[in-house]
Design a protein around this motif. Structure first.
Motif, PDB file in Angstrom:
ATOM      1  N   GLY A  25       0.824  -1.215   0.000  1.00  0.00           N
ATOM      2  CA  GLY A  25       0.000   0.000   0.000  1.00  0.00           C
ATOM      3  C   GLY A  25       0.854   1.260   0.000  1.00  0.00           C
ATOM      4  O   GLY A  25       0.570   2.220  -0.722  1.00  0.00           O
ATOM      5  N   VAL A  26       1.917   1.258   0.795  1.00  0.00           N
ATOM      6  CA  VAL A  26       2.822   2.414   0.839  1.00  0.00           C
ATOM      7  C   VAL A  26       3.544   2.566  -0.499  1.00  0.00           C
ATOM      8  O   VAL A  26       3.667   3.682  -1.024  1.00  0.00           O
ATOM      9  CB  VAL A  26       3.825   2.274   2.010  1.00  0.00           C
ATOM     10  CG1 VAL A  26       4.955   3.285   1.904  1.00  0.00           C
ATOM     11  CG2 VAL A  26       3.105   2.425   3.331  1.00  0.00           C
ATOM     12  N   THR A  29       1.029   3.903  -3.093  1.00  0.00           N
ATOM     13  CA  THR A  29       0.700   5.294  -2.795  1.00  0.00           C
ATOM     14  C   THR A  29       1.836   6.226  -3.194  1.00  0.00           C
ATOM     15  O   THR A  29       1.599   7.277  -3.800  1.00  0.00           O
ATOM     16  CB  THR A  29       0.385   5.461  -1.298  1.00  0.00           C
ATOM     17  OG1 THR A  29      -0.704   4.598  -0.958  1.00  0.00           O
ATOM     18  CG2 THR A  29       0.024   6.891  -0.972  1.00  0.00           C
ATOM     19  N   VAL A  32       1.849   6.543  -7.021  1.00  0.00           N
ATOM     20  CA  VAL A  32       0.773   7.399  -7.517  1.00  0.00           C
ATOM     21  C   VAL A  32       1.092   8.869  -7.255  1.00  0.00           C
ATOM     22  O   VAL A  32       0.913   9.728  -8.133  1.00  0.00           O
ATOM     23  CB  VAL A  32      -0.578   6.996  -6.884  1.00  0.00           C
ATOM     24  CG1 VAL A  32      -1.650   8.036  -7.147  1.00  0.00           C
ATOM     25  CG2 VAL A  32      -1.021   5.644  -7.399  1.00  0.00           C
ATOM     26  N   LEU A  33       1.571   9.184  -6.066  1.00  0.00           N
ATOM     27  CA  LEU A  33       1.924  10.572  -5.746  1.00  0.00           C
ATOM     28  C   LEU A  33       3.065  11.072  -6.627  1.00  0.00           C
ATOM     29  O   LEU A  33       3.073  12.237  -7.050  1.00  0.00           O
ATOM     30  CB  LEU A  33       2.288  10.695  -4.274  1.00  0.00           C
ATOM     31  CG  LEU A  33       1.136  10.518  -3.289  1.00  0.00           C
ATOM     32  CD1 LEU A  33       1.647  10.562  -1.855  1.00  0.00           C
ATOM     33  CD2 LEU A  33       0.075  11.583  -3.505  1.00  0.00           C
TER      34      LEU A  33
END
Length: 98
Positions: A25-26, A29, A32-33
């Motif tokens: 998940g990290v 994320t 994506v950022l």
């Protein structure tokens, strides 16, 4: 030497699964950022050919023309309001129709 006998209990499997989900998940994320930061358009670097959509035009005739172009008002209302704008002197208050 091996205190836990190489077997994971139920809580061990749960902790391992939760940490793997958290890890991915990290990673996702951050990816994506990172992509959003690279593809973001900045409003500060606009050129004269592409005016920013956030800069308000102060000319009332331009505002009226933009509303007409967007289809917010029809042609009769555009011409009526344009006549009122051009006929106004600005010295006194506008008179309303009676």
């Amino acid at each position: 030497m091996f205190w836990y006998d190489h077997n994971l209990s139920g809580w061990g499997w749960f902790a391992m699964s939760a940490s793997m989900i958290l890890f991915w998940g990290v990673i996702i994320t951050l990816g994506v950022l990172f992509v959003r930061a690279l593809t973001r358009t900045s409003n500060t670097g606009t050129t004269a050919d592409t005016p920013s959509a956030h800069t308000p035009s102060t000319d009332p005739e331009e505002l009226l023309a933009e509303r007409f172009a967007r289809g917010e008002i029809d042609e009769d209302e555009y011409h009526r309001r344009l006549t009122v704008l051009r006929g106004r002197t600005g010295d006194g208050p506008r008179l309303s129709k009676s």
